[in-house]
Design a protein around this motif. Structure first.
Motif, short mmCIF file in Angstrom:
data_model
loop_
_atom_site.label_atom_id
_atom_site.label_comp_id
_atom_site.label_asym_id
_atom_site.label_seq_id
_atom_site.Cartn_x
_atom_site.Cartn_y
_atom_site.Cartn_z
N LYS A 210 0.99 -1.23 0.08
CA LYS A 210 0.01 -0.04 0.02
C LYS A 210 0.82 1.28 0.01
N SER A 211 2.03 1.09 0.84
CA SER A 211 2.87 2.20 0.74
C SER A 211 4.22 1.86 0.30
N LEU A 212 4.90 2.58 -0.65
CA LEU A 212 6.45 2.11 -1.16
C LEU A 212 7.09 3.16 -0.99
N GLN A 213 8.27 3.00 -0.61
CA GLN A 213 9.15 3.92 -0.25
C GLN A 213 10.66 3.58 -0.86
N ILE A 214 11.15 4.34 -1.83
CA ILE A 214 12.21 3.92 -2.56
C ILE A 214 13.17 5.07 -2.38
N ALA A 215 14.58 4.57 -2.01
CA ALA A 215 15.68 5.58 -2.23
C ALA A 215 16.33 5.34 -3.23
N LEU A 216 16.52 6.12 -4.34
CA LEU A 216 16.64 5.95 -5.62
C LEU A 216 18.24 5.57 -5.91
N PRO A 217 18.62 5.09 -6.93
CA PRO A 217 20.10 4.45 -7.01
C PRO A 217 20.88 5.83 -7.33
N GLN A 218 22.00 5.74 -6.76
CA GLN A 218 22.73 6.92 -6.88
C GLN A 218 23.44 6.84 -8.45
N ASN A 219 23.39 5.85 -9.13
CA ASN A 219 23.85 5.62 -10.17
C ASN A 219 22.91 5.83 -11.22
N THR A 220 22.86 6.93 -11.87
CA THR A 220 21.48 7.59 -12.47
C THR A 220 21.46 7.16 -13.90
N ASP A 221 22.40 6.04 -14.30
CA ASP A 221 22.20 5.47 -15.54
C ASP A 221 21.26 4.43 -15.61
N LEU A 222 20.87 3.85 -13.92
CA LEU A 222 19.90 2.77 -14.00
C LEU A 222 18.76 3.56 -13.82
N HIS A 223 17.75 3.23 -14.85
CA HIS A 223 16.32 3.83 -14.87
C HIS A 223 15.45 3.06 -14.33
N VAL A 224 15.47 2.95 -12.88
CA VAL A 224 14.43 2.17 -12.33
C VAL A 224 13.06 2.85 -12.56
N LEU A 225 12.99 4.06 -12.33
CA LEU A 225 11.76 4.82 -12.29
C LEU A 225 10.99 4.65 -13.54
N LEU A 226 11.73 4.29 -14.44
CA LEU A 226 10.93 4.00 -15.86
C LEU A 226 10.23 2.68 -15.66
N ASP A 227 10.91 1.78 -14.89
CA ASP A 227 9.76 0.50 -14.74
C ASP A 227 9.05 0.43 -13.69
N LEU A 228 8.96 1.55 -12.80
CA LEU A 228 8.40 1.37 -11.81
C LEU A 228 6.78 1.26 -11.93
N GLU A 229 6.08 0.01 -11.54
CA GLU A 229 4.78 -0.01 -11.73
C GLU A 229 3.99 -0.48 -10.53
N LEU A 230 3.00 -0.05 -10.29
CA LEU A 230 2.31 -0.01 -9.00
C LEU A 230 0.89 -0.59 -9.28
N SER A 231 0.62 -1.62 -8.27
CA SER A 231 -0.89 -1.90 -8.65
C SER A 231 -1.97 -1.67 -7.44
N ALA A 232 -1.42 -1.83 -6.11
CA ALA A 232 -2.40 -1.41 -5.18
C ALA A 232 -1.98 -0.27 -4.26
N THR A 233 -0.68 0.25 -4.90
CA THR A 233 -0.07 1.28 -4.14
C THR A 233 -0.68 2.60 -4.20
N LYS A 234 -1.15 3.06 -2.74
CA LYS A 234 -1.54 4.28 -2.70
C LYS A 234 -0.49 5.67 -2.24
N ARG A 235 0.43 5.22 -1.63
CA ARG A 235 1.41 6.22 -1.19
C ARG A 235 2.72 5.86 -1.68
N LEU A 236 3.31 6.79 -2.49
CA LEU A 236 4.81 6.31 -2.98
C LEU A 236 5.49 7.46 -2.55
N GLN A 237 6.55 7.21 -1.90
CA GLN A 237 7.67 8.03 -1.21
C GLN A 237 9.15 7.86 -1.88
N LEU A 238 9.44 8.99 -2.73
CA LEU A 238 10.89 8.65 -3.30
C LEU A 238 11.97 9.64 -2.81
N SER A 239 12.91 9.18 -2.27
CA SER A 239 13.87 10.04 -1.80
C SER A 239 15.22 9.92 -2.59
#
Ligand SMILES: *[C@@H]1O[C@H](CO)[C@@H](O)[C@H](O)[C@H]1NC(C)=O
Length: 804
Positions: A210-239
């Motif tokens: 329901k709540s997903l917290q992600i500290a993003l990779p410091q290697n900015t060549d890795l594009h995880v955000l582009l793959d981020l898919e949420l199904s039931a997640t209501k709260r997303l926290q990116l740091s």
């Protein structure tokens, strides 16, 4: 402070947002840091069932931990290994904090006896392997920031069905690593991806926490955000968002479609410039997000021109926190306009260095505005008539100074209910105040207001927070505050409990941390509706006056918060530190009228008793006689035989009237001679020397006697002879031995009986104390003892006596 607005959603207030920002990527380490901080202050804490061993350089688990402990904090130590025996006895253990240690291997089966273990934090360790033992009771498991390269979770973890929070950090990621997560109905999943080094796109699973917290990779060549898919997640926290993530983030946001469940988005700790900030804001603005928090951004320089498109938005609440806006302009009016004209319900801009804010230029939908921790001044929102829907306005920690100006600011805010002006520099200068008619809650805490503030308050006020000001009393002349239910006067300068004459409906009163010494009668007269009183931490004067206050608790009509621990006597000195609960003083001591009455009654009864005893036992007579006796004894003891005239041959000469001779011969003489045969009495009949005249004989007798005893009675007074004798004796009294006269009053002599010519006798009777012959037999013994003592003296045995 929870506010529900017309849209019936709970808005993130400043405080909520603050709390949320602290729940950053690793909430628990913050939590532990807090604990550690506290531990540093107070190195050993034994609080309830919590045992704190944090920060003690421990290398192993202590073996003396009390068995019933439920919370065990072992964070910030050097522990490297865990054994089953370490925890076996701790059967009640629920929370175990092991973060910031050196644990390399964790076999979860060491907790197999801790059936209640719910919260396990092994973040920030050196974990390389984790054995597969499902702890079914576990709700919170933090494995983040360890040394494992690949995912540690094995399929058995899927059995931890109670798991609500899972914290992981990952360096290499494969889609299959997450297969176990599919089984878990997590509430919160934290992924620390800072150190992600290998990632091939498409490896991210669809998350359903329901709540997903992600500290993003410091290697900015890795594009995880582009793959981020949420199904039931209501709260997303990116740091830990790098500038290079921003494009990915925008793409991610624009990909959120209408059916996305995502409602809350928090971006924390973001590196960007103004343009990046606006870009993100615009993207979120156009996404399905309803609650957006963006916090912790380095200072942003505000440009002259804005490119922000105020299109229709799903956003209901926007919170911008800890983003300092800097500018070369005198005032970044464009930015103020942008924020002021946002068509959303709730806006928070805190810790942003704002020095001004504009009134919306057209009718505004704001119901909630929070500009706490800025530098706003009295000029804000002057004559602002477009904030008519505003219900909550939070202007905490700014630079407001004039309370009158603040009241005028609210005049046109017709819906305003709650105004928080705490932590400003407010004072009241006496000018006319005019408040918005619906203001019912007002927070004026931590300002510099004095008691005059009571003349500048909204009439319909229900809750008033005036703590931490300079108020020393509640004045008599104030407007009636008929609706006031809650009044907080903590941390002021009150010296007594205030009265409630102008707000009789008051239910809750807080006067903690003042200088309240005593109660006031006014309080008891007018504050009858109060049912909760916070009165602790005052320097109470424990005297009679305080009794009524202490009784409040016993009566039970008022709940005293913090009783008994916070209510302690300060004065008088000998009671300092005594709990009010243990201070007892009786009704008698405190009631002056009662005290006087009781003392009077006791005195009267005592006097009556003494009088009765005196009369019944004739105590004064005994006392007087004892006094004579002791005086006589004293004299004998003092007088030395050498001083005595050689001529003394008799102890006493007795003079009496013929009429009393019976008593003298049968009672007096026998009694004097009875016990001490050495006592010699000169009796003119017995010891008269023939050939001498009677007078000569008498004088001779008197002169040879140590004492002259006169038996006084009315008869004596009638006898001339007797008077002569007295005359001679008295004469001797002046010439020589001073105390040689003893008068015995055989019968009372009324003074009229004494002929006036016997003025000497009269004078003697008046002056000299005489021995009274007691009627009561019981007193006779003492009488004789006294008399004997009076005539007692060592006489030299002279031959002359024999001649006599
Ligand atoms: C008023 O503000 C202070 C400080 O900002 C806060 O601690 C207090 O809880 C507030 N009072 C109420 C009743 O909300």
């Amino acid at each position: 402070m929870k506010v529900t607005n017309s849209h019936q959603f709970k808005q993130p207030t400043c405080t909520m947002a603050e709390r949320r920002s602290s729940i950053t990527n690793n909430f628990l380490s913050a939590f532990i840091l807090t604990i550690t901080f506290w531990t540093n202050i107070q190195s050993s804490m034994e609080h309830g069932l919590t045992t704190d061993y944090s920060g003690r350089y421990l290398v192993a688990i202590p073996n003396n931990i009390p068995a019933h402990r439920t919370v065990l904090d072992l964070s910030h130590n050097n522990i490297s290994e865990l054994q089953i025996s370490d925890f076996r006895s701790l059967s009640k253990l629920q929370t175990l904090l092991l973060s910031y240690n050196l644990i390399r291997v964790l076999n979860l089966s060491v907790f197999q006896y801790n059936k209640d273990l719910q919260h396990l934090d092994v973040s920030h360790n050196n974990l390389q392997t984790l054995s597969c033992y499902p702890i079914s009771s576990l709700r919170h498991l933090d494995l983040s920031y360890n040394n494992y390269a690949a995912m540690l979770l094995c399929t058995k973890f899927g059995k931890m069905l109670n798991l609500e929070y899972l914290g992981l950090s990952i360096r290499r990621m494969q889609k299959s690593d997450f297969s176990v997560l599919a089984h878990l109905q997590l509430d919160t999943l934290f992924l620390g991806l800072e150190d992600l080094s290998e990632y091939s796109s498409g490896n991210l699973p669809v998350f359903n926490a329901k709540s997903l917290q992600i500290a993003l990779p410091q290697n900015t060549d890795l594009h995880v955000l582009l793959d981020l898919e949420l199904s039931a997640t209501k709260r997303l926290q990116l740091s830990k968002i790098q500038e290079k993530h921003i494009n990915d983030l925008r793409t991610f946001l624009s990909n959120l479609n209408k059916h996305s469940t995502l409602r809350n988005l928090t971006l924390n700790n973001m590196q960007c410039n103004w343009d990046g900030f606006i870009d993100i804001l615009q993207s979120v603005w156009e996404s399905t997000t309803e609650y957006f928090v963006i916090s912790n951004v380095p200072p942003l320089e505000v440009p002259n021109t804005m490119h922000f498109n105020q299109t229709a938005t799903s956003i209901k609440a926007l919170a911008i926190k800890q983003i300092p806006f800097t500018t070369f302009l005198s005032a970044p009016t464009n930015m103020y306009e942008m924020f002021a004209n946002m068509n959303i319900a709730a806006l928070t801009i805190s810790d942003a260095g704002l020095i001004h804010m504009l009134c919306p230029s057209k009718f505004s939908n704001f119901t909630y505005l929070c500009f706490s921790n800025n530098s706003l001044t009295d000029t804000v929102f002057k004559k602002c008539n477009n904030l008519t829907l505003l219900e909550t306005l939070i202007l905490q920690s700014n630079q407001f100074k004039d309370l009158t100006e603040v009241s005028l600011m609210t005049t046109l805010m017709n819906s305003l209910k709650y105004l928080d002006m705490s932590k400003n520099l407010l004072w009241y200068n006496g000018n006319k105040c005019e408040w918005g008619e619906n203001v019912v809650k007002l927070n004026l805490s931590s300002n510099v207001l004095s008691e005059s503030v009571f003349r500048c308050l909204p009439v319909n006020i229900q809750m008033l927070d005036l703590q931490d000001n300079q108020i020393s009393s509640v004045p008599m002349e104030i407007i009636e505050l008929n609706y006031l239910e809650e009044l907080n006067l903590a941390s002021n300068k009150l010296t007594a409990l205030p009265g409630c004459g102008h707000f009789r409906g008051l239910k809750l009163l807080n006067i903690e941390n003042n200088s309240v010494l005593s109660q006031s009668s006014e309080f008891f007269q007018s504050c009858q509706n109060i049912n909760i009183l916070k009165g602790g931490h005052n320097p109470f004067m424990c005297s009679c006056e305080l009794r009524r206050f202490i009784n409040l608790e016993k009566q039970g009509s008022i709940e005293l918060i913090g009783w008994p621990d916070f209510y302690v006597c300060e004065y008088p000195h000998h009671l300092k530190g005594t709990l009010l609960r243990d201070f007892h003083v009786s009704e008698l001591v405190c009631n002056v009228k009662l005290l006087i009455t009781v003392v009077l009654i006791i005195t009267v009864v005592f006097l009556l008793a003494v009088s009765f005893v005196c009369i019944y036992f004739d105590i004064p007579w005994y006392l007087k006689t004892m006094w004579h006796w002791s005086q006589a004894k004293h004299r004998i003891w003092k007088s030395k035989p050498e001083d005595m005239l050689d001529s003394i041959q008799f102890h006493a000469f007795i003079s009496y009237s013929e009429h009393d001779s019976d008593w003298v011969k049968n009672v007096l003489i026998p009694n004097l001679e009875k016990e001490d045969t050495s006592i010699r009495i000169c009796q003119h009949e017995r010891n008269f020397i023939a050939g001498k005249s009677i007078v000569e004989n008498i004088i001779d007798c008197i002169e040879k006697s140590y004492k002259s005893i006169f038996v006084l009675s009315p008869n004596f007074v009638q006898s001339d002879w007797c008077h002569y004798e007295l005359y001679f004796a008295h004469h001797k009294l002046f010439s020589g031995n001073a105390d040689s006269l003893i008068l015995i009053l055989l019968e009372p002599i009324p003074s009229y009986v004494i002929p006036s010519r016997y003025h000497k006798l009269k004078a003697l009777m008046a002056k000299r104390t005489y021995l009274e012959w007691p009627k009561e037999k019981s007193k006779h013994g003492l009488f004789w003892a006294n008399l004997r003592a009076a005539i007692q003296i060592e006489l030299p045995l002279s031959d002359e006596i024999n001649e006599l």
